[in-house]
Design a protein around this motif. Sequence first.
Motif, mmCIF file in Angstrom:
data_model
loop_
_atom_site.group_PDB
_atom_site.id
_atom_site.type_symbol
_atom_site.label_atom_id
_atom_site.label_comp_id
_atom_site.label_asym_id
_atom_site.label_seq_id
_atom_site.Cartn_x
_atom_site.Cartn_y
_atom_site.Cartn_z
ATOM 1 N N GLU A 142 -8.842 2.594 0.441
ATOM 2 C CA GLU A 142 -7.664 2.165 -0.312
ATOM 3 C C GLU A 142 -6.423 2.703 0.382
ATOM 4 O O GLU A 142 -6.343 3.888 0.691
ATOM 5 N N ARG A 145 -1.266 0.528 -3.685
ATOM 6 C CA ARG A 145 -1.307 -0.228 -4.935
ATOM 7 C C ARG A 145 0.114 -0.685 -5.200
ATOM 8 O O ARG A 145 1.041 0.111 -5.116
ATOM 9 N N VAL A 154 -4.566 -3.948 -5.359
ATOM 10 C CA VAL A 154 -5.030 -2.751 -4.676
ATOM 11 C C VAL A 154 -5.385 -3.191 -3.262
ATOM 12 O O VAL A 154 -6.185 -4.118 -3.068
ATOM 13 N N PHE A 156 -6.796 -2.558 0.660
ATOM 14 C CA PHE A 156 -7.812 -1.818 1.391
ATOM 15 C C PHE A 156 -7.734 -2.179 2.873
ATOM 16 O O PHE A 156 -7.274 -3.268 3.233
#
Length: 160
Positions: A142, A145, A154, A156
């Motif tokens: 991650e 956000r 979110v 990644f």
Amino acid sequence: MQDQFEIRPARPQDVDAIQSCATEAFQQYVAAIGKKPAPMVADFAALIDAGHVYVAVQSPDRSLDQPPGNLLGYIVFFRSDTVVELENIAVRPSATGRGVGKALIQFCEDSARQGGAQAVALYTNAKMVENLAIYPHLGYQEIARRREDGFDRVFFKKTL
């Protein structure tokens, strides 16, 4: 289990099946998010024309309780500088648990490596809690956000 399906570039005639797959896979999130998730309203015809969509289809010589050629899932990805952006992935609920999603992500990562990309980046909705657990398990970290296009996302990234 991948020997029970094959991954190929999407064709214009796949648009309806891809849209149906997106609806089946993401309908469960409409109430939690408050509107249709982005994959449910994507312009798949344009994405296919751009060469960004690949589909997992039932192999003709095996049975997953699906007819040969039946679309089991799809993935949308494209190159952006040194990163491949995994824009969208979905698997029909009737095909979950059979390795289709994992194989599609592996296909994306392999394509990224072959193309010289350094990483694969993706995002998911914060309300899709299953995804928040799956992506780290597949080696994604991650990185952010934020609210974007009216969605809580979110982000990644996986270094290749």
